[in-house]
Design a protein around this motif. Structure first.
Motif, PDB file in Angstrom:
ATOM      1  N   LEU A  61       0.831  -1.198   0.000  1.00 13.57           N
ATOM      2  CA  LEU A  61       0.000   0.000   0.000  1.00 13.57           C
ATOM      3  C   LEU A  61       0.870   1.253   0.000  1.00 13.57           C
ATOM      4  O   LEU A  61       1.959   1.263   0.577  1.00 13.57           O
ATOM      5  CB  LEU A  61      -0.911  -0.009   1.231  1.00 13.57           C
ATOM      6  N   GLU A  62       0.378   2.298  -0.647  1.00 14.78           N
ATOM      7  CA  GLU A  62       1.146   3.541  -0.784  1.00 14.78           C
ATOM      8  C   GLU A  62       0.732   4.551   0.280  1.00 14.78           C
ATOM      9  O   GLU A  62      -0.456   4.850   0.426  1.00 14.78           O
ATOM     10  CB  GLU A  62       0.929   4.136  -2.174  1.00 14.78           C
ATOM     11  N   PRO A  63       1.689   5.082   1.037  1.00 16.58           N
ATOM     12  CA  PRO A  63       1.363   6.079   2.066  1.00 16.58           C
ATOM     13  C   PRO A  63       1.091   7.446   1.453  1.00 16.58           C
ATOM     14  O   PRO A  63       1.418   7.707   0.295  1.00 16.58           O
ATOM     15  CB  PRO A  63       2.615   6.098   2.942  1.00 16.58           C
ATOM     16  N   GLN A  64       0.505   8.329   2.270  1.00 14.30           N
ATOM     17  CA  GLN A  64       0.200   9.681   1.803  1.00 14.30           C
ATOM     18  C   GLN A  64       1.392  10.622   1.963  1.00 14.30           C
ATOM     19  O   GLN A  64       1.688  11.425   1.096  1.00 14.30           O
ATOM     20  CB  GLN A  64      -1.008  10.232   2.581  1.00 14.30           C
ATOM     21  N   VAL A  65       2.058  10.538   3.113  1.00 13.39           N
ATOM     22  CA  VAL A  65       3.207  11.396   3.404  1.00 13.39           C
ATOM     23  C   VAL A  65       4.331  10.514   3.949  1.00 13.39           C
ATOM     24  O   VAL A  65       4.086   9.667   4.818  1.00 13.39           O
ATOM     25  CB  VAL A  65       2.857  12.488   4.443  1.00 13.39           C
ATOM     26  N   VAL A  66       5.548  10.704   3.436  1.00 16.27           N
ATOM     27  CA  VAL A  66       6.699   9.924   3.892  1.00 16.27           C
ATOM     28  C   VAL A  66       7.801  10.874   4.335  1.00 16.27           C
ATOM     29  O   VAL A  66       8.262  11.706   3.554  1.00 16.27           O
ATOM     30  CB  VAL A  66       7.227   8.988   2.786  1.00 16.27           C
ATOM     31  N   GLU A  67       8.222  10.745   5.569  1.00 13.25           N
ATOM     32  CA  GLU A  67       9.370  11.466   6.103  1.00 13.25           C
ATOM     33  C   GLU A  67      10.276  10.463   6.801  1.00 13.25           C
ATOM     34  O   GLU A  67       9.890   9.311   7.021  1.00 13.25           O
ATOM     35  CB  GLU A  67       8.918  12.559   7.084  1.00 13.25           C
ATOM     36  N   ASP A  68      11.474  10.896   7.162  1.00 13.59           N
ATOM     37  CA  ASP A  68      12.425   9.968   7.763  1.00 13.59           C
ATOM     38  C   ASP A  68      11.945   9.456   9.117  1.00 13.59           C
ATOM     39  O   ASP A  68      12.226   8.325   9.492  1.00 13.59           O
ATOM     40  CB  ASP A  68      13.789  10.645   7.931  1.00 13.59           C
ATOM     41  N   SER A  69      11.193  10.271   9.844  1.00  7.53           N
ATOM     42  CA  SER A  69      10.776   9.883  11.195  1.00  7.53           C
ATOM     43  C   SER A  69       9.284   9.572  11.308  1.00  7.53           C
ATOM     44  O   SER A  69       8.831   9.141  12.360  1.00  7.53           O
ATOM     45  CB  SER A  69      11.124  10.984  12.200  1.00  7.53           C
ATOM     46  N   ARG A  70       8.504   9.788  10.231  1.00  2.86           N
ATOM     47  CA  ARG A  70       7.080   9.475  10.315  1.00  2.86           C
ATOM     48  C   ARG A  70       6.499   9.236   8.935  1.00  2.86           C
ATOM     49  O   ARG A  70       7.027   9.729   7.914  1.00  2.86           O
ATOM     50  CB  ARG A  70       6.313  10.596  11.019  1.00  2.86           C
ATOM     51  N   ILE A  71       5.415   8.455   8.922  1.00  4.36           N
ATOM     52  CA  ILE A  71       4.669   8.158   7.700  1.00  4.36           C
ATOM     53  C   ILE A  71       3.180   8.344   8.003  1.00  4.36           C
ATOM     54  O   ILE A  71       2.683   7.847   9.024  1.00  4.36           O
ATOM     55  CB  ILE A  71       4.925   6.721   7.206  1.00  4.36           C
ATOM     56  N   LEU A  72       2.480   9.064   7.139  1.00  3.25           N
ATOM     57  CA  LEU A  72       1.034   9.232   7.267  1.00  3.25           C
ATOM     58  C   LEU A  72       0.362   8.285   6.279  1.00  3.25           C
ATOM     59  O   LEU A  72       0.699   8.268   5.087  1.00  3.25           O
ATOM     60  CB  LEU A  72       0.626  10.674   6.986  1.00  3.25           C
ATOM     61  N   PHE A  73      -0.592   7.510   6.772  1.00  2.00           N
ATOM     62  CA  PHE A  73      -1.182   6.445   5.967  1.00  2.00           C
ATOM     63  C   PHE A  73      -2.671   6.336   6.278  1.00  2.00           C
ATOM     64  O   PHE A  73      -3.077   6.423   7.437  1.00  2.00           O
ATOM     65  CB  PHE A  73      -0.467   5.122   6.287  1.00  2.00           C
ATOM     66  N   LYS A  74      -3.496   6.169   5.245  1.00  4.54           N
ATOM     67  CA  LYS A  74      -4.942   6.007   5.427  1.00  4.54           C
ATOM     68  C   LYS A  74      -5.302   4.536   5.312  1.00  4.54           C
ATOM     69  O   LYS A  74      -5.007   3.880   4.309  1.00  4.54           O
ATOM     70  CB  LYS A  74      -5.709   6.826   4.385  1.00  4.54           C
ATOM     71  N   LEU A  75      -5.948   4.020   6.339  1.00  2.66           N
ATOM     72  CA  LEU A  75      -6.341   2.615   6.370  1.00  2.66           C
ATOM     73  C   LEU A  75      -7.475   2.352   5.389  1.00  2.66           C
ATOM     74  O   LEU A  75      -8.319   3.224   5.151  1.00  2.66           O
ATOM     75  CB  LEU A  75      -6.782   2.222   7.775  1.00  2.66           C
ATOM     76  N   PRO A  76      -7.544   1.154   4.834  1.00  7.42           N
ATOM     77  CA  PRO A  76      -8.671   0.800   3.962  1.00  7.42           C
ATOM     78  C   PRO A  76      -9.980   0.754   4.758  1.00  7.42           C
ATOM     79  O   PRO A  76      -9.975   0.563   5.978  1.00  7.42           O
ATOM     80  CB  PRO A  76      -8.285  -0.598   3.444  1.00  7.42           C
ATOM     81  N   GLN A  77     -11.088   0.875   4.042  1.00  9.85           N
ATOM     82  CA  GLN A  77     -12.397   0.785   4.691  1.00  9.85           C
ATOM     83  C   GLN A  77     -12.741  -0.663   5.017  1.00  9.85           C
ATOM     84  O   GLN A  77     -13.310  -0.962   6.067  1.00  9.85           O
ATOM     85  CB  GLN A  77     -13.474   1.378   3.777  1.00  9.85           C
ATOM     86  N   ALA A  78     -12.401  -1.578   4.109  1.00  9.47           N
ATOM     87  CA  ALA A  78     -12.767  -2.984   4.277  1.00  9.47           C
ATOM     88  C   ALA A  78     -11.714  -3.706   5.119  1.00  9.47           C
ATOM     89  O   ALA A  78     -10.877  -4.451   4.598  1.00  9.47           O
ATOM     90  CB  ALA A  78     -12.917  -3.653   2.917  1.00  9.47           C
ATOM     91  N   ILE A  79     -11.728  -3.455   6.393  1.00  8.69           N
ATOM     92  CA  ILE A  79     -10.772  -4.083   7.302  1.00  8.69           C
ATOM     93  C   ILE A  79     -11.491  -4.354   8.626  1.00  8.69           C
ATOM     94  O   ILE A  79     -12.279  -3.538   9.099  1.00  8.69           O
ATOM     95  CB  ILE A  79      -9.529  -3.192   7.507  1.00  8.69           C
ATOM     96  N   TYR A  80     -11.272  -5.512   9.182  1.00 10.73           N
ATOM     97  CA  TYR A  80     -11.993  -5.931  10.383  1.00 10.73           C
ATOM     98  C   TYR A  80     -11.317  -5.418  11.644  1.00 10.73           C
ATOM     99  O   TYR A  80     -10.095  -5.225  11.683  1.00 10.73           O
ATOM    100  CB  TYR A  80     -12.091  -7.455  10.428  1.00 10.73           C
ATOM    101  N   ALA A  81     -12.123  -5.232  12.667  1.00 14.31           N
ATOM    102  CA  ALA A  81     -11.603  -4.780  13.953  1.00 14.31           C
ATOM    103  C   ALA A  81     -10.736  -5.865  14.581  1.00 14.31           C
ATOM    104  O   ALA A  81     -10.907  -7.050  14.320  1.00 14.31           O
ATOM    105  CB  ALA A  81     -12.764  -4.420  14.880  1.00 14.31           C
ATOM    106  N   GLY A  82      -9.783  -5.419  15.403  1.00 13.35           N
ATOM    107  CA  GLY A  82      -8.906  -6.364  16.080  1.00 13.35           C
ATOM    108  C   GLY A  82      -7.448  -5.982  15.918  1.00 13.35           C
ATOM    109  O   GLY A  82      -7.107  -4.831  15.631  1.00 13.35           O
ATOM    110  N   HIS A  83      -6.556  -6.961  16.103  1.00 10.19           N
ATOM    111  CA  HIS A  83      -5.120  -6.729  16.002  1.00 10.19           C
ATOM    112  C   HIS A  83      -4.664  -6.837  14.549  1.00 10.19           C
ATOM    113  O   HIS A  83      -5.044  -7.772  13.834  1.00 10.19           O
ATOM    114  CB  HIS A  83      -4.354  -7.750  16.856  1.00 10.19           C
ATOM    115  N   HIS A  84      -3.845  -5.879  14.126  1.00  9.06           N
ATOM    116  CA  HIS A  84      -3.277  -5.875  12.774  1.00  9.06           C
ATOM    117  C   HIS A  84      -1.789  -5.545  12.852  1.00  9.06           C
ATOM    118  O   HIS A  84      -1.335  -4.874  13.788  1.00  9.06           O
ATOM    119  CB  HIS A  84      -3.997  -4.855  11.884  1.00  9.06           C
ATOM    120  N   LYS A  85      -1.042  -6.016  11.859  1.00  2.08           N
ATOM    121  CA  LYS A  85       0.397  -5.753  11.801  1.00  2.08           C
ATOM    122  C   LYS A  85       0.729  -4.937  10.563  1.00  2.08           C
ATOM    123  O   LYS A  85       0.147  -5.145   9.491  1.00  2.08           O
ATOM    124  CB  LYS A  85       1.184  -7.070  11.781  1.00  2.08           C
ATOM    125  N   ILE A  86       1.666  -4.024  10.711  1.00  2.00           N
ATOM    126  CA  ILE A  86       2.094  -3.191   9.579  1.00  2.00           C
ATOM    127  C   ILE A  86       3.615  -3.177   9.514  1.00  2.00           C
ATOM    128  O   ILE A  86       4.298  -3.283  10.545  1.00  2.00           O
ATOM    129  CB  ILE A  86       1.515  -1.761   9.706  1.00  2.00           C
TER     130      ILE A  86
END
Length: 351
Positions: A265-290
């Motif tokens: 998946l492609e992030p919206q903003v990429v910097e050396d110390s942070r990345i801004l990313f929008k999660l998909p809508q079709a994703i179930y609640a619970g634990h996820h790994k990135i």
């Protein structure tokens, strides 16, 4: 390990970066094949029928006395000092100074070449350890009879890149006086040129690297420290934005792998110390790994990528409250219950 090959290795990577960038640029096809060399400028002459040329020349090597192992692992200095006391050498950090010159025999050739070269170098300010390793393997394979390929046979690419951290390339935009001094030193016929500084390259013994615990992959590998909602006072839910915090997060091409999936998946903003990313809508609640994935910029490097640690986050469910329209059967029941003020309400967990 022949540590003396690191200077030639960086020159080879720099040269190949230029060659690959020029080949992939369709705008230069009308110019024909552009030759890229690493010769002293006083040995180059170009005639009317000669092909245009870029020449990359290493004119100076200086010690970097301000080195702090990339400024990221200060505690490694203590290890090196301990190793020195045990009879091993601390690494020698050097900066390499190049002059890049364009040669042409037709109108606008030199200007076009310099413009595209500056664009290539601006897009690639850092040569990662993985990129250097893949490029050296590529260079040693395409011309096995070349001097560099023969020299590298005495060692291995893994050993050679072991002592290299991320290498930074920065332009030195000389004024007229500085450029005049340089060309007087080179004793060649002046051509439009750009100077670049490459830092930091380490020269040391294999023994000192191993005993110090210095790990180049660790220095360049992206690391995720935490994942928070954006804005930070909210909860992470499907379709919301999250902030990935860490270090070394920005690469040539930065993508994200969710739950070990193959589709990145492609992030919206990429910097050396942070990345801004929008999660998909079709994703179930619970634990996820990135996981952060750095892919190389050029095609022949596609097999080489650097990945971060996996970080777990909790996706909170979204609850929707709605008042259902009663059916005729239960309309009568609702009328009878109206005296109590009861209303039929349904809840749905959307994720």
């Amino acid at each position: 390990m022949s540590n003396g090959l690191v200077i030639a290795a960086i020159t080879a990577v720099f040269k190949n970066l230029l060659e690959d960038g020029l080949v992939q640029n369709a705008a230069l096809s009308s110019m024909g094949n552009v030759l890229v060399t690493t010769l002293p400028p006083d040995q180059i002459s170009i005639g009317v029928d000669d092909q245009p040329r870029l020449n990359l020349f290493l004119y100076q090597v200086l010690q970097n006395r301000n080195v702090d192992l990339g400024g990221r692992h200060r505690n490694q200095l203590a290890h090196y000092q301990t190793s020195t006391e045990e009879g091993t050498n601390t690494p020698l950090a050097i900066n390499l100074h190049y002059v890049l010159t364009a040669y042409g025999n037709k109108d606008f050739q030199t200007e076009i070449l310099l413009g595209y070269v500056m664009h290539i170098m601006h897009q690639t300010p850092i040569l990662s350890n993985a990129m250097i390793r893949a490029t050296l393997n590529h260079v040693a394979t395409i011309n096995r009879s070349g001097l560099f390929a023969q020299a590298i046979e005495s060692t291995s690419v893994e050993d050679l890149t072991e002592q290299l951290d991320q290498v930074r390339i920065t332009p030195n935009l000389f004024d007229t006086e500085q450029m005049s001094r340089l060309w007087s030193l080179l004793q060649g016929s002046y051509r439009p040129s750009i100077a670049y500084e490459v830092s930091m390259v380490f020269i040391d013994s294999k023994k000192s690297l191993l005993t110090s615990g210095y790990n180049q992959e660790t220095l360049e590998q992206p690391q995720i420290h935490k994942i928070v909602a954006s804005p930070t006072n909210g909860k992470i839910i499907a379709g919301s934005s999250v902030i990935i915090c860490g270090k070394n997060l920005s690469g040539d091409i930065t993508l994200l792998r969710l739950n070990g999936g193959e589709n990145l998946l492609e992030p919206q903003v990429v910097e050396d110390s942070r990345i801004l990313f929008k999660l998909p809508q079709a994703i179930y609640a619970g634990h996820h790994k990135i996981q952060v994935v750095h892919q190389p910029k050029y095609k022949f490097l596609n097999s080489e990528q650097v990945v971060s640690n996996e970080k777990t986050f909790i996706l909170h469910p979204t609850i929707q409250v709605s008042v259902d329209e009663p059916t005729p059967d239960i309309q009568e029941q609702n009328n009878s219950a109206s005296s109590t003020g009861a209303t039929q309400v349904s809840f749905r967990c959307l994720t």
